[in-house]
Design a protein around this motif. Structure first.
Motif, PDB file in Angstrom:
ATOM      1  N   GLU A  71      84.273 103.443  74.609  1.00 11.04           N
ATOM      2  CA  GLU A  71      85.628 103.842  74.979  1.00 11.04           C
ATOM      3  C   GLU A  71      85.718 105.251  75.554  1.00 11.04           C
ATOM      4  OE1 GLU A  71      88.027 101.781  75.432  1.00 11.04           O
ATOM      5  OE2 GLU A  71      86.702 100.177  74.848  1.00 11.04           O
ATOM      6  N   PHE A  72      86.597 106.079  75.025  1.00 14.07           N
ATOM      7  CA  PHE A  72      86.990 107.290  75.747  1.00 14.07           C
ATOM      8  C   PHE A  72      86.622 108.573  75.021  1.00 14.07           C
ATOM      9  CE2 PHE A  72      90.023 103.842  76.504  1.00 14.07           C
ATOM     10  CZ  PHE A  72      89.707 103.591  77.823  1.00 14.07           C
ATOM     11  N   GLY A  73      85.692 108.533  74.098  1.00  9.72           N
ATOM     12  CA  GLY A  73      85.497 109.674  73.224  1.00  9.72           C
ATOM     13  C   GLY A  73      84.406 110.630  73.625  1.00  9.72           C
ATOM     14  N   THR A  74      84.107 110.736  74.915  1.00  4.92           N
ATOM     15  CA  THR A  74      82.995 111.581  75.343  1.00  4.92           C
ATOM     16  C   THR A  74      83.308 112.193  76.694  1.00  4.92           C
ATOM     17  OG1 THR A  74      81.500 110.118  74.148  1.00  4.92           O
ATOM     18  CG2 THR A  74      80.476 111.559  75.753  1.00  4.92           C
ATOM     19  N   GLU A 126      82.988 110.691  69.775  1.00  5.20           N
ATOM     20  CA  GLU A 126      82.637 109.268  69.665  1.00  5.20           C
ATOM     21  C   GLU A 126      83.723 108.358  70.216  1.00  5.20           C
ATOM     22  OE1 GLU A 126      80.818 106.297  69.962  1.00  5.20           O
ATOM     23  OE2 GLU A 126      82.262 105.664  68.452  1.00  5.20           O
ATOM     24  N   ASP A 183      78.053 105.592  64.823  1.00  2.00           N
ATOM     25  CA  ASP A 183      76.902 105.354  65.720  1.00  2.00           C
ATOM     26  C   ASP A 183      75.650 104.953  64.929  1.00  2.00           C
ATOM     27  OD1 ASP A 183      78.124 105.675  68.129  1.00  2.00           O
ATOM     28  OD2 ASP A 183      77.211 107.590  68.635  1.00  2.00           O
ATOM     29  N   SER A 208      72.093 108.397  69.373  1.00  2.00           N
ATOM     30  CA  SER A 208      73.056 108.528  70.473  1.00  2.00           C
ATOM     31  C   SER A 208      72.507 107.866  71.724  1.00  2.00           C
ATOM     32  CB  SER A 208      73.283 110.015  70.740  1.00  2.00           C
ATOM     33  OG  SER A 208      74.062 110.212  71.901  1.00  2.00           O
ATOM     34  N   SER A 209      73.404 107.636  72.697  1.00  3.48           N
ATOM     35  CA  SER A 209      72.986 107.191  74.024  1.00  3.48           C
ATOM     36  C   SER A 209      73.233 108.268  75.066  1.00  3.48           C
ATOM     37  CB  SER A 209      73.789 105.959  74.444  1.00  3.48           C
ATOM     38  OG  SER A 209      73.641 104.953  73.497  1.00  3.48           O
ATOM     39  N   GLY A 253      80.462 107.149  78.014  1.00  7.11           N
ATOM     40  CA  GLY A 253      80.481 105.687  78.143  1.00  7.11           C
ATOM     41  C   GLY A 253      79.721 104.938  77.068  1.00  7.11           C
ATOM     42  N   GLY A 254      79.479 105.556  75.906  1.00 10.53           N
ATOM     43  CA  GLY A 254      78.753 104.854  74.849  1.00 10.53           C
ATOM     44  C   GLY A 254      77.375 104.449  75.350  1.00 10.53           C
ATOM     45  N   ARG A 279      88.188 108.968  86.276  1.00 11.58           N
ATOM     46  CA  ARG A 279      88.764 109.953  85.333  1.00 11.58           C
ATOM     47  C   ARG A 279      89.428 111.072  86.118  1.00 11.58           C
ATOM     48  NH1 ARG A 279      85.967 109.390  79.683  1.00 11.58           N
ATOM     49  NH2 ARG A 279      84.966 107.385  79.981  1.00 11.58           N
TER      50      ARG A 279
HETATM   51  O1  DON Z   1      76.526 109.437  71.161  1.00 11.61           O
HETATM   52  C1  DON Z   1      76.832 108.385  71.688  1.00 11.61           C
HETATM   53  O2  DON Z   1      76.055 107.704  72.320  1.00 11.61           O
HETATM   54  C2  DON Z   1      78.273 107.905  71.606  1.00 11.61           C
HETATM   55  N1  DON Z   1      78.910 108.420  70.432  1.00 11.61           N
HETATM   56  C3  DON Z   1      78.994 108.263  72.862  1.00 11.61           C
HETATM   57  C4  DON Z   1      80.399 107.704  72.865  1.00 11.61           C
HETATM   58  C5  DON Z   1      80.993 107.635  74.200  1.00 11.61           C
HETATM   59  O3  DON Z   1      80.396 107.928  75.194  1.00 11.61           O
HETATM   60  C6  DON Z   1      82.391 107.139  74.262  1.00 11.61           C
HETATM   61  N2  DON Z   1      82.952 107.336  75.533  1.00 11.61           N
HETATM   62  N3  DON Z   1      83.332 107.393  76.534  1.00 11.61           N
END
Ligand code: DON
Length: 584
Positions: free
Chosen positions: A400-403, A423, A444, A468-469, A490-491, A577
């Motif tokens: 989702e949108f947490g990065t 996250e 994660d 993490s990714s 983007g997770g 974005r």
């Molecule tokens: O560390 C990671 O891989 C994830 N917590 C990243 C999360 C993420 O990119 C969400 N967002 N757009």
């Protein structure tokens, strides 16, 4: 700090870039900061500059970084300012309540800082199992204190600044403190995400800050002030990161985490006081004449990107161009990389991750040889890399949108590539009285501690960093000169977004703005995923004919890239974005 020569001039001198059809407009100007809906797109043109550049997810944040650079600040000085402003204007994505990875290039050495969140000491492998012994539902785990890891971003920023900053610490914090005091206009994207958000309102501090009394999200353009955050920043400016990890701010974090009514966490003051940033050697691998460098474990980012690129390197990707053939190779390479990632990668302080084997040239060749040009392999199995092995793990993925990703090059050719996160969008949906949201990074970890009777490498353990990714990346050319800075949120899709961007920059020689806006495609070792609503949808029949199970899904990347060209710096900010690439 050693000052490097003007890189683009030396690159011209070497004739290295002469064939690259990158177009740098003749004058320096910001790409227009245009509004956008949370899932909409806004056309952008590439930014260009002769001296320095910032590409970040919000115009106010990028502008803060640009001003720091104009004042003679280093790439790291600018990164501190950008990150702290992002905390305010893009609060759903990153901030001091979260964690980050930073890759730094000083002209001769590539270093990484690991500011990943850590599990509290009391955490156990069963943390995300329900009373029935089954993995909790994702949002049952996320919302509240249980998912909150000990934040790493403040210590990371301070460490980076101590190592590579030029301007005083107070000066690089001030732009965000001032903005927090004076207020900023809520952007369409923030408003849109608040509108579709279900959980944040239940937190009284967040509700008072983000919502009107009747529960509607504050409208686009509303001036949002955050005096509590301004106070927090000024305290950190005066007393350093210690003032975040001990004392009143730390007490506030612990109270917010442990005081959650229905899903409290167990973080202690000791957990905060004991938090450490790890400085790690960058992980670099070859790609044609380039060297691609990034973050090793606990991120799976660079290992997976390197594995994907090694498979793509067996093909003439420049000849393949954008289309179903390229998507076939990208998807198959992704399957192989994600199969290895799933089995082998976790926090190296807890499991022995066979990085050397996973990136061994002979091993990578043997993996690439598994790809059939005419047929999808379906589900890839993990390989048997040489050297050490580790355990098995199970999956849990957010997209989702947490990065947020920040790319910066300063006038001395130093570069920062930093991916930063809380996250999920709005993290754990809890806000401290000190004015910032807390992360849900602990989700994660694998929710399942044991699979097939074996402990999972990425299971929860006290003091461990979740895998993490994130893949903050810096590319050097064949003469070890800076070529590109790139990364994305983007997770787990980050890995495919970054690999695609690298093919776009290095094989297709496209302008970074065009690269950021290419459709997204790849596989995480499930179906082959094409970005819905883009030209990639049309590749479905050709891929299905090769046996791919194709799924069309939204893929909201946030690629922020800067490329060094003979005529200066050229940058791109993903049109999905609100970001811009601007410089001096
Ligand atoms: O560390 C990671 O891989 C994830 N917590 C990243 C999360 C993420 O990119 C969400 N967002 N757009």
């Amino acid at each position: 700090m050693k000052v490097q020569g003007i890189l683009w001039r030396s690159l011209v001198g070497l004739g290295f870039l002469s064939a690259a059809p990158l177009v740098a407009p003749a004058f320096s100007q910001p790409a227009a900061p245009a509004p956008e809906a949370p899932t909409g797109r806004t056309a952008k043109s590439a930014g260009s500059a002769t001296q320095d550049m910032v590409a970040a997810a919000n115009p106010l944040a990028a502008q803060a970084g640009r001003e720091i650079l104009a004042a003679g600040g280093s790439a790291v000085d600018a990164a501190v300012a950008v990150q702290l402003v992002l905390n305010l204007v893009e609060p759903q994505s990153s901030g001091i309540g979260g964690g980050a990875f930073l890759v730094f290039w000083d002209g001769t050495t590539m270093t990484t800082l690991d500011g990943r969140e850590k599990a509290p000491a009391a955490a156990t492998p069963e943390r995300f199992l329900g009373p029935d012994g089954k993995p909790m539902k994702f949002y049952d785990a996320v919302v509240g204190g249980r998912s909150v890891g000990v934040p790493g971003t403040v210590r990371l920023l301070e460490t980076a600044h101590r190592n590579w900053g030029k301007l005083p610490w107070k000066d690089v914090i001030e732009p965000a403190a001032r903005l927090a005091e004076n207020g900023f206009a809520i952007s369409p994207r923030l408003n849109g995400l608040l509108t579709q958000e279900k959980y944040l309102q239940n937190d009284p501090v967040a509700r008072a800050y983000f919502y009107e009394a009747d529960g509607t999200p504050k409208a686009v353009g509303t001036i949002l002030r955050n005096p509590a955050f301004a106070r927090t920043l000024r305290t950190i400016a005066e007393k350093g990161a210690d003032a975040f990890y001990t004392g009143e701010i730390a007490q506030d974090i612990v109270a917010t985490v442990t005081g959650h009514a229905t899903n409290p966490g167990d973080m202690t003051l000791d957990d905060l006081a004991n938090y450490k940033v790890e400085e790690r050697a960058a992980l670099c691998g070859p790609y044609r004449s380039y060297k691609i460098c990034g973050m090793g474990p606990p991120s799976s980012g660079q290992v997976a990107v390197q594995q994907i690129m090694a498979t793509l390197e067996t093909q003439d990707m420049a000849a393949l161009k954008l289309g179903p053939e390229a998507a076939h190779w990208m998807a198959e390479a992704g399957r192989l990389a994600f199969a290895d990632r799933a089995l082998y990668i976790a926090d190296p302080a807890f499991v022995s991750v066979p990085v050397k084997g996973l990136t061994d040239p002979g091993y990578l060749k043997s993996r690439a040889a598994l790809v059939d040009p005419n047929r999808s392999m379906g589900k890839a199995q993990p390989g048997d890399p040489p050297f050490q092995k580790t355990f098995r793990w199970g999956a849990s993925e957010g997209i989702e949108f947490g990065t947020s990703h920040i790319s910066i090059v300063d006038r001395n050719g130093n570069a920062v590539s930093m991916t930063t996160t809380i996250e999920d969008g709005f993290g754990a949906r809890i806000m401290t009285r000190s004015g910032f949201l807390l992360n849900n990074e602990l989700t994660d970890f694998s929710f399942t501690p044991v699979e097939d009777g074996k402990p999972v490498a990425n299971r929860v353990e006290g003091g461990k960093r979740p895998r993490s990714s994130m893949a903050p990346t810096i590319v050097l050319d064949g003469n070890d000169k800076l070529y590109a800075v790139v990364g994305s949120p983007g997770g787990s899709l980050i890995i495919n977004y970054v690999a695609k961007a690298l093919v776009g920059l290095l094989d297709w020689k496209l302008d970074p703005q065009v690269v950021a806006d290419l459709p997204n495609f790849g596989s995480r070792n499930g179906p082959t995923e094409l970005e819905a609503g883009t030209e990639a949808e049309a590749w479905k029949p050709a891929l299905e004919a090769k046996g791919h199970e194709v799924r069309l899904i939204p893929q909201t990347s946030g690629i922020h890239a800067i490329v060094v060209t003979p005529s200066g710096l050229v940058g791109g900010a993903d049109s999905r974005r609100e970001g811009v690439a601007i410089g001096n």
